[in-house]
Design a protein around this motif. Structure first.
Motif: not given
Length: 240
Positions: A17-45
Motif C-alpha cells: 500500500g502506502t507503507d514500507l516495511y524492512w528488516t534490520v538484523q541488529g548490532n552485536g549479538n543481533f538480539a535487537d533485530g526488528a521489522v521496521m515500518h514507515a510511510p513511503k513518503n519518508g515521514t517517520g520510521a
C-alpha cells in the motif's frame, strides 16, 4: 531522499500500500533485530516487531508479514505476523539452513535455503505452535537448487530460480525434485522475472540482461548490457 537513517544492518524491503516495511538484523549479538515500518513518503520510521534475533528475509501478501530470524548459527526460523503490527509472531518453520529468500505464492509461502541449496513451501496458515493449524506443513520442493538467491513462480506452478553457484537458470515443477536448466554458463545469475512468454535474468558478472524461452529451448537473447556489471534484482511489467 532518506526515509530512515541509523538502521542496524538493514536487509529486505517490501512495499504494501502506502507503507514500507524492512528488516534490520541488529548490532552485536543481533538480539535487537526488528521489522521496521514507515510511510513511503519518508515521514517517520518505527519498529513494528522488536527483539527478533537477526531478522533478515521478508515478504508480504498485503495482510501478513513473513520474516526469517536466526535460530542458531546458520539455522533460521520463519515467522508470520499481522501487517498491522498487532502480533503475535507465529513460528512456521524451524532450523532452516541459511534462508536466502521468501516469496508469497497465493495461499503458500516459498523459501530458499543455501548450504545445501533447496526450495521449500508451506501453507500461509501453518503453525508449529501446539493447537494451531497443522495442515500445509513445510515440504521440500527441490533438493539440489544450488544457491537459490532469487526465484519466482508462475501461475502454472513452475518455479524459475537463479543458481549462483552453478551459473545456471533452472526451472522446476512444484512437487518435483528434478530441476532442469533453462540456461547454463551464466556466470553469476541473479534477478529472475517471468511474464507470460519469457523468463528474464541478469548475468551479474557479465552485466548482461538475458531473455529465454520458458521451456528452455533455443538460445537466450541478449536484451541489454553494461560493462559495469554487478546488477542483481529485476522486476518487469507489461511495457518495461
Amino acid at each position: 531522499t532518506a526515509i530512515a537513517t541509523g538502521q542496524k544492518c538493514p536487509s529486505d524491503l517490501v512495499l504494501a500500500g502506502t507503507d514500507l516495511y524492512w528488516t534490520v538484523q541488529g548490532n552485536g549479538n543481533f538480539a535487537d533485530g526488528a521489522v521496521m515500518h514507515a510511510p513511503k513518503n519518508g515521514t517517520g520510521a518505527t519498529p513494528l516487531y522488536s527483539n527478533i534475533v537477526q531478522a533478515a528475509r521478508l515478504a508480504t501478501d498485503g495482510t501478513t508479514l513473513y520474516v526469517s530470524a536466526a535460530n542458531n548459527g546458520a539455522l533460521d526460523d520463519i515467522f508470520r505476523a499481522p501487517l498491522s503490527g498487532s502480533g503475535p509472531l507465529v513460528k512456521m518453520a524451524a532450523q532452516q539452513v541459511n534462508v536466502s529468500g521468501i516469496e508469497v505464492q497465493g495461499s503458500r509461502i516459498l523459501w530458499g535455503t543455501v548450504g545445501p541449496g533447496s526450495l521449500r513451501t508451506a501453507a500461509t496458515t501453518y503453525a508449529l505452535d501446539a493447537g494451531a493449524d497443522a495442515s500445509g506443513a513445510p515440504t521440500l520442493l527441490n533438493g539440489d537448487a544450488g544457491y537459490p538467491i532469487t526465484f519466482t513462480q508462475t501461475s502454472g506452478n513452475v518455479i524459475y530460480l537463479a543458481d549462483r553457484d552453478q551459473g545456471q537458470v533452472k526451472k522446476i515443477e512444484v512437487g518435483s525434485l528434478d530441476p532442469s536448466a533453462v540456461a547454463t554458463g551464466q556466470g553469476t545469475p541473479y534477478g529472475v522475472a517471468v511474464d507470460g512468454s519469457y523468463v528474464y535474468w541478469w548475468s551479474s558478472s557479465a552485466g548482461i540482461l538475458w531473455r529465454g524461452q520458458l521451456d528452455g529451448v533455443g538460445t537466450p537473447l541478449n536484451v541489454a548490457s553494461h560493462p559495469q556489471g554487478g546488477f542483481a534484482y529485476l522486476a518487469i511489467d507489461a511495457t518495461a
